[in-house]
Scaffold this motif. Structure first.
Motif, short mmCIF file in Angstrom:
data_model
loop_
_atom_site.label_atom_id
_atom_site.label_comp_id
_atom_site.label_asym_id
_atom_site.label_seq_id
_atom_site.Cartn_x
_atom_site.Cartn_y
_atom_site.Cartn_z
N ALA A 266 0.78 -1.12 -0.07
CA ALA A 266 0.24 -0.05 -0.26
C ALA A 266 1.06 1.20 0.10
O ALA A 266 0.38 2.27 -0.64
CB ALA A 266 -0.66 -0.02 1.25
N GLN A 331 -7.96 0.41 0.17
CA GLN A 331 -7.02 -0.87 -0.48
C GLN A 331 -7.63 -1.49 -1.64
O GLN A 331 -6.76 -1.57 -2.60
CB GLN A 331 -7.14 -1.98 0.78
CG GLN A 331 -6.63 -1.70 2.14
CD GLN A 331 -5.30 -1.16 2.01
OE1 GLN A 331 -4.41 -1.64 1.29
NE2 GLN A 331 -5.10 0.29 2.47
N PRO A 447 -0.20 -3.22 -4.86
CA PRO A 447 -0.52 -2.91 -3.56
C PRO A 447 -1.01 -4.31 -2.90
O PRO A 447 -0.89 -4.32 -1.69
CB PRO A 447 -1.90 -2.22 -3.72
CG PRO A 447 -2.21 -2.50 -5.01
CD PRO A 447 -1.30 -2.74 -5.69
#
Length: 508
Positions: A266, A331, A447
């Motif tokens: 992230a 996310q 991510p």
């Protein structure tokens, strides 16, 4: 839970057939007997969901049901059913083989993925392949299991163990224990069979049912690990093998390691969103969140902390926008640039006292019980999750300080900490043993499966693989992020077997 038949006379495998399937050994006679014992696939046009005109599958997509043993140690015992699908080459004279799409997840549908990517793949491969995929056990139209979880426990922000506002994990511990207990009571042998090892065996059974000596494959995300394990177990049945967005294959951790790596993933990806959200071009859209990119991160963290203290009512009754729902929305949005717009709108709505936020569907509604069961089942069945509650608490404290965007979630306790059954088998170690026929492709700023994890997969495979690094952000590369260099490289490999002599780089 979908039912499964016991000892169907027309579908059962003989002991000899299974031994041959699992070891890829045996005499030609034994191999012929094994092939004869395999069930024939009865193909039919795929049914489309009601009202699916906008998402109808491509012309010619066919579906079938493939029986597989619940337990490969008991091949004549109970059978499960896998939903499988194919799109036959439109140019039989150009056909060179079968390309298998290995879906991600755990819990994603290969049948749906084939439907979504069919047109693009047909264009790229120009009839060189029959294209096939499947719903893994537990997914879609394959045999499923249920843990009978409450709706609240099936919300994504609860299946993902987001800590409390101060980093406290007591609620996560109680929920994880409750989910593990429910899965032990209700999931049964079917849920216990959900594992990477069984998915790999199912793929080889699918290969045999298709009558193919070798398969080519394109695996994405978790599907890269499945593909790597297949290539380790059945190297002689692999042709051209593409691993798109790989994680660290460390056999002592597998899924636990992938989840933990999302903290750094992230952080790697967030600057792309910050640059986009501070671009003056966003001004006219009402989506510019700050004048400078370095202002986006503190803005987001402060807003999430504010929503921790005071959740904001959303348009979904009983489901407020909390700090953790905002973090989970981030996310999800980091997976692809197209999701930046709805994330920015959500942030703006959260900041505006006069606006009621509209939650993304994946955050507003709980997962289907069957979807929750397969996701939890695979990650808990694959490897033992060790650690005391105190060790999880220490890990969360350290990780949320180091990576505040993910607030300690990736290293927090999960239902796997309380799983009732030990893994049925040890995870496979990926090694350099096998043909040099693997092409890896990876975004620099992923991510979910960050680049440093993919480098560990690359190292494990050694000369078996070449890695193409793409200077982009997001999760998934081939035919997914618009990088022409990456797409060209994969297509050339699938069509002509052309692979870079050494690891390569594709610029933005």
């Amino acid at each position: 839970m979908k039912t499964y038949a016991r000892r169907p006379l027309l579908l059962a495998l003989s002991i000899t057939a299974v031994a041959t399937a699992l070891t890829a050994a045996g005499t030609p006679k034994a191999q012929a007997e094994a092939a004869a014992a395999l069930p024939a696939l009865t193909w039919r046009p795929c049914a489309q969901p009601a009202g699916s005109a906008g998402s109808a599958g491509p012309a010619g997509q066919e579906c079938a049901a493939l029986p597989v043993p619940l337990d490969y140690r008991d091949p004549d015992g109970p059978q499960l059913t896998l939903a499988v699908s194919r799109l036959r080459s439109e140019r039989p004279g150009a056909r060179r083989g079968t390309l298998l799409l290995i879906p991600g997840g755990p819990g994603s549908s290969g049948v749906q993925w084939l439907r979504q990517k069919a047109d693009a793949l047909r264009k790229e491969t120009a009839g060189a392949y029959d294209i096939v995929s499947f719903d893994p056990r537990g997914v879609g139209d394959s045999t499923t299991a249920s843990c009978e979880l409450s709706a609240d426990d099936r919300h994504l922000v609860h299946l993902r163990s987001w800590p409390g506002p101060d980093g406290e994990i007591a609620e996560n511990v109680a929920r994880s224990r409750r989910i593990a207990d429910a899965c032990a009571r209700h999931g049964g042998a079917v849920l216990r069979s959900f594992s990477t090892g069984n998915e790999v065996r199912d793929i080889d059974r699918f290969r045999q049912a298709l009558g193919e000596e070798k398969l080519s494959a394109w695996g994405v995300s978790y599907g890269t690990y499945v593909g790597a394990v297949y290539a380790q177990k059945y190297p002689q049945h692999t042709d051209r093998w593409v691993l798109d967005s790989s994680g660290d294959p460390d056999p002592s951790r597998v899924e636990r390691g992938w989840l933990a790596n999302m903290s750094a993933g992230a952080d790697d990806r967030f600057p792309d969103f910050a640059a986009w959200a501070s671009d003056p071009a966003r001004e006219a859209e009402g989506l510019r969140l700050a004048e400078r990119a370095d202002g986006i991160r503190p803005l987001f963290l402060a807003l999430a902390a504010q929503l921790d203290r005071q959740p904001k009512e959303s348009t979904t009754v009983g489901v407020p926008l909390t700090g953790n729902r905002l973090r989970q929305a981030l996310q999800n949005a980091l997976y692809n640039d197209a999701s930046f717009v709805p994330l920015a709108r959500l942030i703006q709505a959260a900041r505006n006292p006069a606006v009621t936020p509209v939650l993304p569907p994946q955050l507003a509604q709980p997962l289907r019980d069957e979807d929750a069961a397969v996701t939890v089942g695979v990650i808990c069945n694959d490897v033992r999750w060790r650690g005391s509650i105190a060790s999880y608490r220490r890990a969360v404290t350290a990780d949320r300080a180091r990576h505040p965007l993910t607030a300690g979630m990736p290293v927090n306790v999960t239902p796997c900490a309380f799983w009732k059954d030990a893994p049925a088998e040890k995870p496979t170690r990926i090694t350099t043993d096998g043909p040099s026929n693997i092409l890896m492709i990876q975004n620099l700023r992923d991510p979910s499966t960050p680049y440093f994890g993919a480098l560990k997969m690359r190292k494990a495979l050694g000369d078996r693989a070449r890695l193409v690094t793409v200077d982009r952000g997001g999760h998934g590369v081939y035919l997914g992020n618009g990088n022409a260099c990456g797409d060209r490289t994969v297509t050339a490999f699938l069509l002509a077997g052309k692979r870079p002599e050494r690891d390569a780089y594709c610029a933005e």
